[in-house]
Design a protein around this motif. Structure first.
Motif, mmCIF file in Angstrom:
data_model
loop_
_atom_site.group_PDB
_atom_site.id
_atom_site.type_symbol
_atom_site.label_atom_id
_atom_site.label_comp_id
_atom_site.label_asym_id
_atom_site.label_seq_id
_atom_site.Cartn_x
_atom_site.Cartn_y
_atom_site.Cartn_z
ATOM 1 N N MET A 1 14.515 -22.127 -33.096
ATOM 2 C CA MET A 1 14.178 -21.472 -34.464
ATOM 3 C C MET A 1 13.822 -22.858 -35.173
ATOM 4 S SD MET A 1 14.145 -18.577 -36.126
ATOM 5 C CE MET A 1 14.172 -18.130 -37.717
ATOM 6 N N LYS A 2 14.414 -23.952 -35.304
ATOM 7 C CA LYS A 2 14.017 -24.841 -35.967
ATOM 8 C C LYS A 2 12.610 -25.570 -35.612
ATOM 9 C CE LYS A 2 18.518 -27.025 -36.676
ATOM 10 N NZ LYS A 2 19.267 -28.333 -36.682
ATOM 11 N N ARG A 3 12.176 -25.296 -34.538
ATOM 12 C CA ARG A 3 10.687 -25.778 -34.199
ATOM 13 C C ARG A 3 9.789 -24.679 -34.795
ATOM 14 N NH1 ARG A 3 10.404 -27.237 -27.731
ATOM 15 N NH2 ARG A 3 11.487 -29.195 -27.698
ATOM 16 N N TYR A 4 10.072 -23.420 -34.941
ATOM 17 C CA TYR A 4 9.064 -22.421 -35.559
ATOM 18 C C TYR A 4 8.885 -22.863 -36.928
ATOM 19 C CZ TYR A 4 7.693 -17.787 -36.915
ATOM 20 O OH TYR A 4 6.949 -17.086 -37.519
ATOM 21 N N ILE A 5 10.285 -23.087 -37.585
ATOM 22 C CA ILE A 5 10.171 -23.665 -39.096
ATOM 23 C C ILE A 5 9.234 -24.581 -39.378
ATOM 24 C CG2 ILE A 5 11.496 -24.082 -41.128
ATOM 25 C CD1 ILE A 5 13.605 -22.420 -39.891
#
Length: 44
Positions: A1-5
């Protein structure tokens, strides 16, 4: 999820930078057009 953000933030930053560049180019072209128009009016 952090990569997506993080990816979303990078893409958004690039889009905003490109938008400013296109706006600046449009203003430059507009200024050039006004200069040509003014020269044509003076030549009459």
């Amino acid at each position: 999820m952090k990569r997506y953000i993080a990816l979303l933030l990078v893409v958004a930053s690039a889009a905003l930078a490109a938008c400013n560049t296109v706006a600046g180019a449009g203003e430059d072209l507009s200024a050039g057009g006004h200069a040509v128009t003014n020269s044509a009016e003076k030549s009459k």
